[in-house]
Design an enzyme around this catalytic site. Structure first.
Site, PDB file in Angstrom:
ATOM      1  N   HIS A 143      35.328 -37.341  45.345  1.00 35.44           N
ATOM      2  CA  HIS A 143      34.220 -38.245  45.662  1.00 35.44           C
ATOM      3  C   HIS A 143      34.382 -38.923  47.019  1.00 35.44           C
ATOM      4  O   HIS A 143      33.391 -39.312  47.650  1.00 35.44           O
ATOM      5  CB  HIS A 143      34.082 -39.321  44.579  1.00 35.44           C
ATOM      6  CG  HIS A 143      33.701 -38.786  43.242  1.00 35.44           C
ATOM      7  ND1 HIS A 143      33.811 -39.526  42.087  1.00 35.44           N
ATOM      8  CD2 HIS A 143      33.209 -37.583  42.861  1.00 35.44           C
ATOM      9  CE1 HIS A 143      33.409 -38.810  41.054  1.00 35.44           C
ATOM     10  NE2 HIS A 143      33.051 -37.622  41.502  1.00 35.44           N
ATOM     11  N   ASP A 382      37.633 -37.576  34.969  1.00 35.38           N
ATOM     12  CA  ASP A 382      37.035 -36.578  35.864  1.00 35.38           C
ATOM     13  C   ASP A 382      37.754 -36.484  37.202  1.00 35.38           C
ATOM     14  O   ASP A 382      37.380 -35.690  38.058  1.00 35.38           O
ATOM     15  CB  ASP A 382      35.547 -36.862  36.081  1.00 35.38           C
ATOM     16  CG  ASP A 382      35.288 -38.243  36.676  1.00 35.38           C
ATOM     17  OD1 ASP A 382      36.007 -38.641  37.611  1.00 35.38           O
ATOM     18  OD2 ASP A 382      34.356 -38.923  36.211  1.00 35.38           O
ATOM     19  N   HIS A 383      38.784 -37.290  37.400  1.00 42.07           N
ATOM     20  CA  HIS A 383      39.631 -37.238  38.599  1.00 42.07           C
ATOM     21  C   HIS A 383      38.820 -37.358  39.893  1.00 42.07           C
ATOM     22  O   HIS A 383      39.158 -36.754  40.914  1.00 42.07           O
ATOM     23  CB  HIS A 383      40.460 -35.950  38.619  1.00 42.07           C
ATOM     24  CG  HIS A 383      41.049 -35.587  37.298  1.00 42.07           C
ATOM     25  ND1 HIS A 383      41.806 -36.474  36.556  1.00 42.07           N
ATOM     26  CD2 HIS A 383      40.960 -34.445  36.549  1.00 42.07           C
ATOM     27  CE1 HIS A 383      42.170 -35.886  35.418  1.00 42.07           C
ATOM     28  NE2 HIS A 383      41.664 -34.676  35.388  1.00 42.07           N
ATOM     29  N   CYS A 384      37.755 -38.160  39.836  1.00 37.48           N
ATOM     30  CA  CYS A 384      36.870 -38.337  41.002  1.00 37.48           C
ATOM     31  C   CYS A 384      36.271 -37.014  41.459  1.00 37.48           C
ATOM     32  O   CYS A 384      36.053 -36.790  42.660  1.00 37.48           O
ATOM     33  CB  CYS A 384      37.598 -39.024  42.155  1.00 37.48           C
ATOM     34  SG  CYS A 384      38.027 -40.743  41.827  1.00 37.48           S
ATOM     35  N   THR A 385      36.010 -36.134  40.488  1.00 39.72           N
ATOM     36  CA  THR A 385      35.302 -34.879  40.779  1.00 39.72           C
ATOM     37  C   THR A 385      34.281 -34.626  39.669  1.00 39.72           C
ATOM     38  O   THR A 385      34.328 -33.605  38.985  1.00 39.72           O
ATOM     39  CB  THR A 385      36.271 -33.682  40.882  1.00 39.72           C
ATOM     40  OG1 THR A 385      37.044 -33.594  39.665  1.00 39.72           O
ATOM     41  CG2 THR A 385      37.209 -33.814  42.067  1.00 39.72           C
TER      42      THR A 385
END
Length: 426
Positions: A143, A382-385
């Site tokens: 992100h 979501d691990h910034c994805t």
């Protein structure tokens, strides 16, 4: 920790530099720092989120605060001069570490990779992008890159394009050739995916970008801590990474930029430190990199950043890479023993030092909670994805990520903890 087999690094010696790895967890968390009721040994496998900090780095920061704490560039007294030398030298040390021959003039200290991305997007993108232009990213972007360029495109009228990720978690390079064209002004690509572990062909993408007159920005948050990186060999125009993922302190990152490009860019933030002269009518800016470092900078963090680079250099980045890839491959092999585990990304011998996966019918957050009860620290979410997870058809995943102080036995403990979770949810 007892070593089962030979490793590229001396795991026992390295672990001795990280006292936190000896602590236990599981007790009351309402009073951080008090561990009297903790009983479960820690297995730390969340290194893609942040690594731990060795005593050598902590000592360097303490030495700064105890010995020469002062603001930089603003005083002629001894402490200020000493602090200024240390802070400036830290830029040179980080530049050397990533192969930036321009030294400090090509390395801007920021808070983190995200701020580095925003610096370029706002200081360069707002001036250079407009209707008819395109920014090319990948479907696996963090992100920090995706959201930033998405919002800049909305402000400027530029188009955002995404290079497809194939079923194995690799970039579709034929699709990249289709998307990167004469309209492209920026290619922004992650070097090592923080979700898939994919190591992207950034040099090839740099060539594609430069053939059409575009710049390339490489997100190196997961690569600089884990493998040798030479920004000039890659031919990156911009390259960003964070200190806290590579044994350094939080609150500091670095933006590399080619000097001629940085020279042409205006400041991102304004105020003290970054000015050369000020009148009531106008102002002029300091030389590189200081025109991009407004206000009192992260001096102690800069000192710690340089110490972290020294620490990793002493181990050898080739050894760091070999060790974490060995563990990732071992984890991949162990997890593929089970039919009810889905792994995301390339095979175990073709990825960086992390493995993202899901256990059938168990939400990643629930699995993480059970692992936490076993003392195993991983990352779930979501691990910034988020868009990538949408593409994968899952809301979240579980990620285990490895570093220089981890051992195969900790992978085995991860698998044992997953077995316990499987029995609980059966």
């Amino acid at each position: 920790m007892r070593v089962q087999e030979s490793y590229p690094v001396d795991v026992d010696a390295i672990r001795a530099d990280f006292p936190i790895l000896e602590r236990k967890v599981g007790g009351d968390i309402s009073t951080p720092g008090e561990h009297d009721d903790d009983t479960t040994p820690l297995v730390y496998l969340d290194n893609a989120a942040t690594s731990h900090t060795p005593e050598q780095v902590v000592d360097a920061i303490v030495d700064y605060y105890h010995g020469y704490n002062s603001n930089v560039h603003r005083g002629i007294h001894h402490l200020s001069q000493e602090a200024s030398v240390a802070y400036e030298d830290a830029h040179d040390r980080v530049a050397e570490f990533i192969g930036a021959s321009g030294g400090r003039e090509e390395v801007v200290f920021t808070k983190n990779t995200t701020e580095s991305m925003n610096l370029v997007a706002y200081a360069w993108g707002l001036d250079e992008l407009g209707p008819g232009d395109s920014v090319v990213m990948t479907e696996m972007e963090h992100h920090a890159s995706l959201v930033t360029w998405q919002q800049i495109a909305k402000k400027t009228g530029a188009e955002v394009r995404y290079i497809r990720v194939d079923d194995d978690g690799r970039l579709d390079m034929e699709h990249a050739k289709e998307l990167i064209d004469d309209s492209t002004k920026m290619v922004s690509v992650v070097h090592v995916s923080n979700t898939l572990g994919t190591v992207n062909p950034v040099s090839e993408l740099a060539d594609m970008a430069h053939e059409v007159g575009s710049y390339i920005f490489v997100d190196g948050a997961q690569s600089v801590p884990t493998r040798p990186v030479d920004v000039e060999d890659i031919d990156a125009d911009f390259f960003a990474f964070s200190g806290h993922k590579m044994c350094g302190p939080t609150g500091i990152g670095a933006l590399y930029g080619k000097r001629d490009i940085l020279d042409e860019m205006g400041p991102y933030l304004y105020g003290g430190e970054m000015i050369r002269s000020v009148t009531y009518e106008d102002s002029t800016w300091e030389d590189l990199p200081w025109k991009f470092e407004a206000g009192t900078p992260p001096i102690a963090q800069g000192v710690g950043f340089a110490a972290a680079v020294d620490y990793l250099d002493d181990i050898g980045m080739e050894n760091v890479q070999a060790h974490e890839e060995l563990l990732a491959e071992y984890a991949y092999d162990r997890l593929t023993e089970f039919d009810d585990i889905e792994i995301y990304g390339p095979p175990g011998d073709d990825r960086g030092g992390l493995v993202s996966f899901n256990l059938d019918s168990v939400h990643a957050h629930d699995l993480s909670s059970i692992l936490n009860e076993q003392g195993v620290a991983i990352r779930a979410g979501d691990h910034c994805t988020q868009p990538l997870h949408d593409k994968l058809g899952v809301a979240a995943s579980t990620r285990a990520s490895f570093y220089i102080y981890n051992a195969r036995e900790e992978v085995d403990k991860l698998v044992d903890a997953i077995d316990a979770a499987r029995e609980l949810f059966a």
